[in-house]
Design a protein around this motif. Structure first.
Motif, PDB file in Angstrom:
ATOM      1  N   UNK A 442     -61.392  17.944 100.096  1.00  0.00           N
ATOM      2  CA  UNK A 442     -60.024  17.839 100.636  1.00  0.00           C
ATOM      3  C   UNK A 442     -59.056  17.406  99.548  1.00  0.00           C
ATOM      4  N   UNK A 443     -59.481  16.408  98.779  1.00  0.00           N
ATOM      5  CA  UNK A 443     -58.625  15.885  97.708  1.00  0.00           C
ATOM      6  C   UNK A 443     -58.324  16.990  96.688  1.00  0.00           C
ATOM      7  N   UNK A 444     -59.372  17.721  96.302  1.00  0.00           N
ATOM      8  CA  UNK A 444     -59.184  18.763  95.288  1.00  0.00           C
ATOM      9  C   UNK A 444     -58.283  19.889  95.791  1.00  0.00           C
ATOM     10  N   UNK A 445     -58.387  20.203  97.079  1.00  0.00           N
ATOM     11  CA  UNK A 445     -57.561  21.289  97.628  1.00  0.00           C
ATOM     12  C   UNK A 445     -56.086  20.922  97.670  1.00  0.00           C
ATOM     13  N   UNK A 446     -55.816  19.637  97.805  1.00  0.00           N
ATOM     14  CA  UNK A 446     -54.413  19.202  97.893  1.00  0.00           C
ATOM     15  C   UNK A 446     -53.808  18.931  96.512  1.00  0.00           C
ATOM     16  N   UNK A 447     -54.665  18.796  95.489  1.00  0.00           N
ATOM     17  CA  UNK A 447     -54.162  18.435  94.156  1.00  0.00           C
ATOM     18  C   UNK A 447     -53.361  19.585  93.557  1.00  0.00           C
ATOM     19  N   UNK A 448     -52.306  19.273  92.743  1.00  0.00           N
ATOM     20  CA  UNK A 448     -51.586  20.362  92.070  1.00  0.00           C
ATOM     21  C   UNK A 448     -52.559  21.115  91.169  1.00  0.00           C
ATOM     22  N   UNK A 449     -52.336  22.410  91.009  1.00  0.00           N
ATOM     23  CA  UNK A 449     -53.282  23.230  90.254  1.00  0.00           C
ATOM     24  C   UNK A 449     -52.526  24.148  89.322  1.00  0.00           C
ATOM     25  N   UNK A 450     -53.043  24.313  88.120  1.00  0.00           N
ATOM     26  CA  UNK A 450     -52.418  25.221  87.167  1.00  0.00           C
ATOM     27  C   UNK A 450     -53.498  26.133  86.621  1.00  0.00           C
ATOM     28  N   UNK A 451     -53.196  27.415  86.516  1.00  0.00           N
ATOM     29  CA  UNK A 451     -54.228  28.339  86.059  1.00  0.00           C
ATOM     30  C   UNK A 451     -54.591  28.094  84.605  1.00  0.00           C
TER      31      UNK A 451
END
Ligand code: ATP
Length: 466
Positions: A442-451
């Motif tokens: 859950x935490x990882x899915x909500x974290x900002x992500x950059x390719x």
């Protein structure tokens, strides 16, 4: 050690991956297919659903001034008179008497002559083009068992009109006042003359449209707001920012209803092309439907008595075209320890499957523990269990469908109830306790992500650049 070896994505590679992994198939393939019509398989459905869910999330959950609508595909035929589609939703068409092919007269430069592909239609000596005729792009059908006067209806060519004809209903029942929006996702149909480029241009597709109603004086400000917000939606979901741009329409390009339009364009393998159109439609639609229906379509402020016809800002996106852009942007190939892998570096929230649960071997209690982990996690996220084949092959399979995390259950897992979490992009492995997995995902899915493609600078060359 990983090294990126490819920075050019071709449409052929995307088509091949989509077929190989069951994202998208040609429609009615066993009968030879239907031109420019596609069916979505399991992972394609999950991906497109995630695209639509992210759009809804941006519209409904992250704002409090937009409400949802799902209008019928077949609408009253007067709708299309009022909207201008019956008279004006046309493309100019020319036929070639020699090769019997049909082309868009305003786009001959991007078509090739079937007899002499190095030339454009009309340029080869044997070409014999007819004069241009206007061709309406709406699909017509009939309601009722007999085709008679008044029984003609149309498959909607855009979802927008379903919103305008419901303006009064929504205003009344949602207790909104401008600025507020009505959002809709649904199928639209256009009898395109020259469809093509996989799901970029098809005759049946899904739109994600917002009609945002504002006080007339605020229209310019809201137009600017939506240009920024919609561009950010794509980059927040991982599209590299140097692969998306805004392009303002010139005065000769503007549709009859539009006061200003800008396209959000993506650098597809076919060059910069429209991903989404954002238009300031003024009061055109509400005025026209008021005129044709006889209903007053305006906002009345009950405390001040002020009344006006709101102006409309319309961000209009395509779900299929967006899914294609996300696939293209995510596609990568690299060499990992002497082996080549194809990987979809999708934003975790867009990835069809979030987590794969893989027992290292098919004995020693590992499959049983892996199933227990899988059954627990699938209540939280889209998960997949796979015990067939070597662990390397199972990783590759998950890489190709873009699964961000693979959990491996090994001998130590059975002893201490921890698993290794393998990251699709960095290939880093981390041990996490089984009881902490759901929360960690859950935490990882909500974290900002950059390719990582942006960081690696694996940019696709601009095929249209000189
Ligand atoms: P184009 O110039 O590419 O034909 P358009 O300007 O006619 O597009 P709009 O009417 O603005 O498109 O539709 C909004 C969005 O719907 C487009 O930005 C695109 O994402 C999607 N869309 C439109 N036509 C198609 C199609 N034939 N196939 C797939 N998606 C489409």
């Amino acid at each position: 050690m990983t090294e990126s070896i490819t920075d050019i994505v071709t449409m052929d590679k995307i088509v091949a991956l989509c077929k190989r992994r069951g994202f998208i198939f040609r429609s009615s393939e066993i009968y030879g297919g239907v031109a420019s019509t596609y069916d979505y398989g399991h992972y394609g459905v999950l991906l497109k659903n995630n695209v639509k869910a992210e759009w809804w999330r941006a519209m409904l959950q992250e704002r409090d001034d937009v409400v949802a609508l799902d209008a019928a595909i077949i609408m009253h035929p007067r709708t299309w008179e009022a909207s201008g589609h019956l008279a004006g939703f046309t493309d100019p068409l020319v036929d070639c008497r020699t090769c019997k092919q049909r082309f868009r007269a305003d786009d001959l430069q991007s078509a090739s002559c079937p007899r002499k592909p190095s030339k454009h239609p009309g340029e080869y000596a044997e070409c014999d083009l007819t004069d241009a005729r206007e061709f309406n792009l709406m699909f017509e059908t009939t309601v009722g068992p007999v085709r008679e006067a008044g029984s003609s209806v149309y498959l909607r060519p855009e979802t927008a009109q379903g919103i305008f004809v419901n303006f009064k209903n929504v205003l009344q029942f949602s207790r909104r006042r401008p600025p507020f929006g009505i959002a809709q996702v649904g199928k639209a149909f256009r009898n395109e003359i020259t469809p093509g480029n996989f799901v970029f241009r098809t005759r049946e597709f899904e739109q994600m449209e917002l009609e945002y109603f504002v006080p007339p004086d605020d229209a310019d400000r809201w137009f600017e707001h939506w240009l920024g917000a919609r561009r950010r939606w794509y980059t927040d979901l991982g599209i590299r920012s140097d692969h998306v741009r805004l392009r303002e329409h010139g005065p000769d390009e503007l549709s009859h209803y539009s006061r200003a339009t800008s396209d959000i364009e993506y650098l597809f393998p076919i060059g910069w092309s429209e991903l989404e159109g954002i238009a300031n439609r003024g009061d055109y639609d509400l005025m026209r439907h008021a005129e044709f229906s006889g209903e007053k379509l305006e906002y009345v402020d009950s405390s001040t008595g002020e009344r006006y016809v709101p102006h409309v800002i319309e961000p209009s996106a395509g779900a299929d075209r967006s899914a294609l852009a996300f696939l293209v942007d995510a596609y990568d190939e690299e060499e990992v320890e002497g082996e080549r892998r194809t990987v979809l570096r999708l934003h975790p929230r867009l990835a069809p499957v979030k987590v794969a649960v893989l027992p290292l071997v098919r004995r020693d209690g590992q499959p049983e523990l892996a199933r227990e982990v899988y059954e627990r996690l699938r209540t939280v996220v889209q998960a997949e269990y796979d015990e067939g084949g070597s662990i390397g092959r199972r990783y590759r399979r998950q890489d190709e469908i873009g699964t961000p995390w693979a959990l491996t259950i090994d001998g130590q897992s059975v002893d201490d109830r921890t698993v290794t979490v393998r990251d699709r992009d960095s290939l880093a492995q981390e041990r996490v306790a089984i009881d902490a997995l759901a929360e960690e995902l859950r935490r990882r899915l909500e974290a900002p992500w950059r390719t990582p493609k942006a960081q690696a600078g694996t940019s696709q060359a601009d095929p249209t650049a000189a």
